[in-house]
Motif scaffolding. Structure first.
Motif, PDB file in Angstrom:
ATOM      1  N   GLU A 256       8.855   3.649   7.215  1.00  0.00           N
ATOM      2  CA  GLU A 256       7.606   3.684   7.973  1.00  0.00           C
ATOM      3  C   GLU A 256       7.307   2.315   8.577  1.00  0.00           C
ATOM      4  OE1 GLU A 256       3.925   5.148   9.549  1.00  0.00           O
ATOM      5  OE2 GLU A 256       5.868   6.010   9.018  1.00  0.00           O
ATOM      6  N   ALA A 257       7.553   1.238   7.843  1.00  0.00           N
ATOM      7  CA  ALA A 257       7.334  -0.112   8.373  1.00  0.00           C
ATOM      8  C   ALA A 257       8.285  -0.403   9.525  1.00  0.00           C
ATOM      9  CB  ALA A 257       7.511  -1.146   7.265  1.00  0.00           C
ATOM     10  N   GLN A 258       9.486   0.141   9.487  1.00  0.00           N
ATOM     11  CA  GLN A 258      10.417  -0.046  10.601  1.00  0.00           C
ATOM     12  C   GLN A 258       9.974   0.750  11.820  1.00  0.00           C
ATOM     13  OE1 GLN A 258      13.932   1.175   8.386  1.00  0.00           O
ATOM     14  NE2 GLN A 258      14.722  -0.916   8.360  1.00  0.00           N
ATOM     15  N   ARG A 259       9.426   1.947  11.595  1.00  0.00           N
ATOM     16  CA  ARG A 259       8.950   2.776  12.715  1.00  0.00           C
ATOM     17  C   ARG A 259       7.708   2.182  13.350  1.00  0.00           C
ATOM     18  NH1 ARG A 259       5.129   6.385  14.144  1.00  0.00           N
ATOM     19  NH2 ARG A 259       3.968   6.086  12.210  1.00  0.00           N
ATOM     20  N   LEU A 260       6.760   1.752  12.528  1.00  0.00           N
ATOM     21  CA  LEU A 260       5.488   1.207  13.005  1.00  0.00           C
ATOM     22  C   LEU A 260       5.456  -0.292  12.710  1.00  0.00           C
ATOM     23  CD1 LEU A 260       2.951   2.362  14.397  1.00  0.00           C
ATOM     24  CD2 LEU A 260       1.874   2.427  12.153  1.00  0.00           C
ATOM     25  N   ALA A 261       6.377  -1.013  13.330  1.00  0.00           N
ATOM     26  CA  ALA A 261       6.535  -2.440  13.042  1.00  0.00           C
ATOM     27  C   ALA A 261       5.289  -3.238  13.375  1.00  0.00           C
ATOM     28  CB  ALA A 261       7.740  -2.986  13.816  1.00  0.00           C
ATOM     29  N   ALA A 262       4.537  -2.827  14.400  1.00  0.00           N
ATOM     30  CA  ALA A 262       3.312  -3.545  14.755  1.00  0.00           C
ATOM     31  C   ALA A 262       2.292  -3.495  13.625  1.00  0.00           C
ATOM     32  CB  ALA A 262       2.703  -2.957  16.029  1.00  0.00           C
ATOM     33  N   GLY A 263       2.422  -2.513  12.742  1.00  0.00           N
ATOM     34  CA  GLY A 263       1.519  -2.400  11.612  1.00  0.00           C
ATOM     35  C   GLY A 263       1.759  -3.407  10.517  1.00  0.00           C
ATOM     36  N   THR A 264       2.802  -4.239  10.643  1.00  0.00           N
ATOM     37  CA  THR A 264       3.069  -5.284   9.654  1.00  0.00           C
ATOM     38  C   THR A 264       2.546  -6.646  10.095  1.00  0.00           C
ATOM     39  OG1 THR A 264       5.257  -5.903  10.558  1.00  0.00           O
ATOM     40  CG2 THR A 264       5.199  -4.064   8.996  1.00  0.00           C
ATOM     41  N   ALA A 265       1.801  -6.694  11.201  1.00  0.00           N
ATOM     42  CA  ALA A 265       1.375  -7.989  11.748  1.00  0.00           C
ATOM     43  C   ALA A 265       0.477  -8.766  10.803  1.00  0.00           C
ATOM     44  CB  ALA A 265       0.687  -7.788  13.092  1.00  0.00           C
ATOM     45  N   LEU A 266      -0.291  -8.074   9.956  1.00  0.00           N
ATOM     46  CA  LEU A 266      -1.143  -8.747   8.967  1.00  0.00           C
ATOM     47  C   LEU A 266      -0.708  -8.364   7.555  1.00  0.00           C
ATOM     48  CD1 LEU A 266      -4.671  -8.393  10.611  1.00  0.00           C
ATOM     49  CD2 LEU A 266      -3.277 -10.444  10.473  1.00  0.00           C
ATOM     50  N   SER A 267       0.582  -8.201   7.380  1.00  0.00           N
ATOM     51  CA  SER A 267       1.118  -7.706   6.113  1.00  0.00           C
ATOM     52  C   SER A 267       0.752  -8.596   4.933  1.00  0.00           C
ATOM     53  CB  SER A 267       2.646  -7.579   6.230  1.00  0.00           C
ATOM     54  OG  SER A 267       3.234  -7.199   5.021  1.00  0.00           O
ATOM     55  N   GLY A 268       1.037  -9.887   5.023  1.00  0.00           N
ATOM     56  CA  GLY A 268       0.761 -10.786   3.903  1.00  0.00           C
ATOM     57  C   GLY A 268      -0.715 -10.925   3.578  1.00  0.00           C
ATOM     58  N   PRO A 269      -1.564 -11.287   4.566  1.00  0.00           N
ATOM     59  CA  PRO A 269      -2.997 -11.420   4.275  1.00  0.00           C
ATOM     60  C   PRO A 269      -3.629 -10.150   3.733  1.00  0.00           C
ATOM     61  CG  PRO A 269      -2.469 -12.442   6.378  1.00  0.00           C
ATOM     62  CD  PRO A 269      -1.226 -11.731   5.930  1.00  0.00           C
ATOM     63  N   ALA A 270      -3.095  -8.983   4.082  1.00  0.00           N
ATOM     64  CA  ALA A 270      -3.661  -7.730   3.570  1.00  0.00           C
ATOM     65  C   ALA A 270      -3.552  -7.667   2.049  1.00  0.00           C
ATOM     66  CB  ALA A 270      -2.945  -6.536   4.203  1.00  0.00           C
ATOM     67  N   GLY A 271      -2.521  -8.288   1.476  1.00  0.00           N
ATOM     68  CA  GLY A 271      -2.380  -8.316   0.024  1.00  0.00           C
ATOM     69  C   GLY A 271      -3.520  -9.062  -0.641  1.00  0.00           C
ATOM     70  N   GLY A 272      -3.999 -10.117   0.003  1.00  0.00           N
ATOM     71  CA  GLY A 272      -5.125 -10.862  -0.555  1.00  0.00           C
ATOM     72  C   GLY A 272      -6.395 -10.047  -0.586  1.00  0.00           C
ATOM     73  N   VAL A 273      -6.629  -9.251   0.469  1.00  0.00           N
ATOM     74  CA  VAL A 273      -7.817  -8.398   0.490  1.00  0.00           C
ATOM     75  C   VAL A 273      -7.689  -7.297  -0.556  1.00  0.00           C
ATOM     76  CG1 VAL A 273      -9.278  -6.938   1.922  1.00  0.00           C
ATOM     77  CG2 VAL A 273      -8.159  -8.929   2.929  1.00  0.00           C
ATOM     78  N   ALA A 274      -6.478  -6.748  -0.705  1.00  0.00           N
ATOM     79  CA  ALA A 274      -6.264  -5.736  -1.752  1.00  0.00           C
ATOM     80  C   ALA A 274      -6.559  -6.320  -3.132  1.00  0.00           C
ATOM     81  CB  ALA A 274      -4.824  -5.222  -1.684  1.00  0.00           C
ATOM     82  N   ALA A 275      -6.185  -7.584  -3.345  1.00  0.00           N
ATOM     83  CA  ALA A 275      -6.488  -8.242  -4.620  1.00  0.00           C
ATOM     84  C   ALA A 275      -7.986  -8.411  -4.804  1.00  0.00           C
ATOM     85  CB  ALA A 275      -5.791  -9.604  -4.667  1.00  0.00           C
ATOM     86  N   ALA A 276      -8.692  -8.771  -3.731  1.00  0.00           N
ATOM     87  CA  ALA A 276     -10.146  -8.936  -3.822  1.00  0.00           C
ATOM     88  C   ALA A 276     -10.822  -7.624  -4.209  1.00  0.00           C
ATOM     89  CB  ALA A 276     -10.694  -9.446  -2.493  1.00  0.00           C
ATOM     90  N   LEU A 277     -10.364  -6.516  -3.650  1.00  0.00           N
ATOM     91  CA  LEU A 277     -10.934  -5.214  -3.994  1.00  0.00           C
ATOM     92  C   LEU A 277     -10.674  -4.883  -5.459  1.00  0.00           C
ATOM     93  CD1 LEU A 277      -9.900  -3.234  -0.788  1.00  0.00           C
ATOM     94  CD2 LEU A 277     -12.203  -3.962  -1.426  1.00  0.00           C
TER      95      LEU A 277
END
Length: 682
Positions: A256-277
């Motif tokens: 899915e990440a290969q198909r929708l590669a534009a969806g990985t543009a904020l991949s790393g920072p999204a992990g920080g928000v997931a941690a905050a939640l």
């Protein structure tokens, strides 16, 4: 057979963080140098270091790893550095300039010298097709095969890597895009082909075009990288699922990440928000400002009432990506940000960074320009012998030389120059938080500053003071919290579709059937990834009839079973509009423009075990550090030596192997047993 592990990997600009959670909930963090030329090498280096720390071979570790979640900056770096694939655009005849005309707006409307952002596709590679689908789905001009074959010949001659197909009104009926894609894939089997109907089936032509072009531009790069990483993991003995965290904060399989590669543009920072939640759910509080300070940048996001905001229309490297993504503000201020003298003779910091190679001067890897980390070392905030738990010794002489050369240009004392670098970084970070809060009508004084990333603890107190915030929380795993957060989130698949008639609210049965079709599509995709029943979350992009822009309206609280559904959806929109803008116009027409469904597949987290804390009455020692304009001997405490009821008064330094927190005069800190340092800002 050893107990299974779950591993999260976050590739940053300087370090690759690897977090491992065991079956008993015990968590371990290791850091390896990021390898910009091929991030997969740094990932494997981090996994080898983790295996060594666990007294295992790499093969033994991977054999018992049940899940690996990865955050990558490959797409982000490609866009920022303009090192994208050679991409062509096929579009309806007469519309090839949409991506250059954009929306007719400038980000700085009064800047007459603002250069036009360069499109990712040069004009000679924007190829017209003779065809036309009308907005109602009817065919005005069938797809002309001669124009299609002419375009394919041009693609072959240009030796393009990727093709974006964006035909007018393909969101309504994608059959012409489907025909064109099939012909191109048959003629150019090695090309990465992406259709707008697959990427963003929504109205607003520029956003749809731009997002599809970005997907094509980074798609081959992301696909190659993830394929290479998967192969290396397979060869090393990993046979579990490899997930990638996407910009919306959920995870998805590699395919899915290969198909929708534009969806990985904020991949790393999204992990920080997931941690905050996850920390909010653990009791940290429902209102948080995330403050993620890494080596290259600072990422800021808002968690309000226990929820993180999703938004559309993000720009990365000047390119619009209209996919659903977490609302994250990124600024070029981090530990590796370089200080310099500008053309006016003023001291500046960032956005240029020393990165992983060569890194700050004190890393001893060839860097000669002063970075924020060099300044923090000279100011006494870092222990040169205990950096990363002693894995790397910092070179004070190299930092002194780098800062000294800059100070000489400014006619300053080197220590005053170092203090100026630190203070300028604080100012830039505080301004980034204002963008994410004050400029959006949110008072940060009512929020807790959640500080994480390798450098956040050194700046959090000063930044909080500047903003009037009274509470800072620094997790014990702060230096690798984004990687940890990737293990706290769930599978997620987003599906959306604009309505054919955006002139009000559809009739009741039309609304039900439209969302039911999206539900089915979301369930079908999630069934490929997991067993069990996913949770479905519905929302819609809505506006008043005379408005131009829509707002996202959550519909999870709407009763879908009783009669009167359109009225309840309209009321949900009024309430959301009032919450955002303080008013609602209940007598005005309400328009539902785009329907959205997110399928969420729960991945059960592992709770952390209660932390045992010794509690000691004396600090580890004293360190000479600059506090309040002068150097003084201040106490240094260890995270692991504190007890829950023990209070540390500032000025002081509290540190672990990977995290250092600077307490200023008037601050106090206590350690919460659930895993974070509570800082009261004086």
């Amino acid at each position: 057979m050893r107990a299974p592990y779950r591993i999260g990997v976050d590739v940053g600009g300087t370090f690759t963080d690897v977090v491992c959670i065991g079956a008993d909930g015990e968590t371990l963090l290791v850091k390896a140098a990021t390898t910009p030329h091929d991030q997969s090498e740094g990932v494997l280096d981090g996994l080898r270091l983790l295996a060594t720390t666990l007294h295992l071979t790499l093969a033994e570790l991977l054999e018992v790893t049940e899940r690996l979640v990865h955050g990558t900056t490959v797409a982000t770096n490609a866009l920022l550095e303009r090192r994208t694939a050679r991409v062509a655009l096929l579009t309806t005849e007469g519309h090839r300039d949409i991506i250059e005309m954009r929306e007719g707006l400038k980000p700085e409307r009064y800047d007459l010298r603002l250069p036009t952002p360069a499109p990712l596709v040069p004009r000679h590679l924007r190829l017209p097709l003779r065809e036309r689908i009308r907005a109602d789905g009817s065919t005005e001009i069938p797809l002309d095969q001669t124009s299609l074959q002419t375009a394919i010949a041009a693609l072959r001659d240009a030796e393009v890597d990727a093709v974006a197909i964006c035909l007018l009104h393909a969101w309504r009926d994608p059959r012409h895009e489907t025909q064109a894609a099939a012909a191109i894939q048959a003629a150019l089997p090695d090309a990465y082909v992406t259709r707008s109907a697959d990427v963003l089936p929504q109205i607003k032509e520029y956003e749809r075009f731009s997002t599809t072009v970005v997907n094509a531009a980074v798609g081959p790069i992301v696909a190659r990288y993830l394929g290479r990483l998967q192969q290396r993991l397979d060869a090393a003995g990993f046979h579990g699922p490899l997930f990638v965290i996407l910009s919306h904060g959920g995870v998805a399989p590699v395919e899915e990440a290969q198909r929708l590669a534009a969806g990985t543009a904020l991949s790393g920072p999204a992990g920080g928000v997931a941690a905050a939640l996850a920390l909010a759910r653990a009791g940290l509080g429902d209102n948080l400002v995330t403050f993620d300070v890494g080596g290259t940048s600072t990422d800021v996001a808002l968690v309000a009432n226990g929820e993180a905001a999703l938004g559309k229309g993000r720009e990365v490297g000047g390119q619009r990506i209209a996919l659903e993504s977490l609302d994250i503000v990124t600024l070029g201020a981090g530990g590796g940000s370089l200080a310099f003298v500008d053309s006016g003779g003023m001291l500046r910091v960032g956005p240029r960074s020393a990165g992983a190679v060569p890194g700050p001067a004190c890393y001893g890897a060839g860097g000669t320009e002063p970075a924020v980390t060099d300044a923090n070392l000279l100011l006494g905030y870092l222990d040169p012998d205990r950096f990363l738990g002693g894995q790397r010794r910092l070179d004070i002489a190299a930092a002194e030389a780098a800062v000294g050369r800059l100070a000489a240009k400014l006619g300053m004392d080197p220590m005053e120059c170092a203090a100026g670098i630190h203070q300028l970084a604080n100012v830039a970070m505080a301004e980034g938080i204002r963008v994410a809060t004050v400029r959006r009508g949110v008072d940060p004084r009512n929020f807790t500053l959640l500080a994480f990333g390798g450098a956040a603890g050194l700046h959090a107190s000063a930044v909080a003071r500047d903003l009037g915030m009274k509470r800072v929380a620094v997790p014990l795993l702060a230096a690798g919290l984004s990687a940890w957060g990737m293990l706290q989130t769930d599978l997620r698949y987003e599906v959306s579709q604009s309505l054919a008639d955006a002139s009000g609210l559809p009739a009741e049965e039309s609304v039900r059937s439209f969302f039911a079709a999206l539900d089915q599509k979301a369930r079908a995709r999630m069934a490929r990834w997991m067993t069990g029943t996913p949770e479905l979350r519905r929302s819609a992009d809505m506006r008043y009839g005379e408005q131009v822009f829509e707002i996202a309206v959550p519909l999870d609280g709407v009763d879908w079973d009783k009669p009167g559904l359109p009225a309840r959806i309209a009321e949900a929109f009024h309430a959301r509009h009032e919450a955002l803008f303080t008013y609602a116009l209940r007598g005005e027409e309400v328009v539902l423009v785009t329907a959205r469904v997110a399928a969420v597949g729960k991945l059960p987290p592992r709770p952390a075990p209660p932390r045992e804390m010794r509690g000691v009455s004396a600090p580890m020692g004293l360190r000479r550090a600059r506090i309040g304009g002068a150097f003084a001997e201040i106490p240094v405490w260890s995270f692991s030596d504190l007890a829950p009821d023990q209070r540390v008064e500032g000025p002081a330094i509290v540190e672990s192997d990977t995290t250092t927190v600077l307490l200023l005069p008037g601050d106090f800190a206590t350690l919460d047993r659930r895993g974070w340092l509570e800082v009261g800002v004086g």
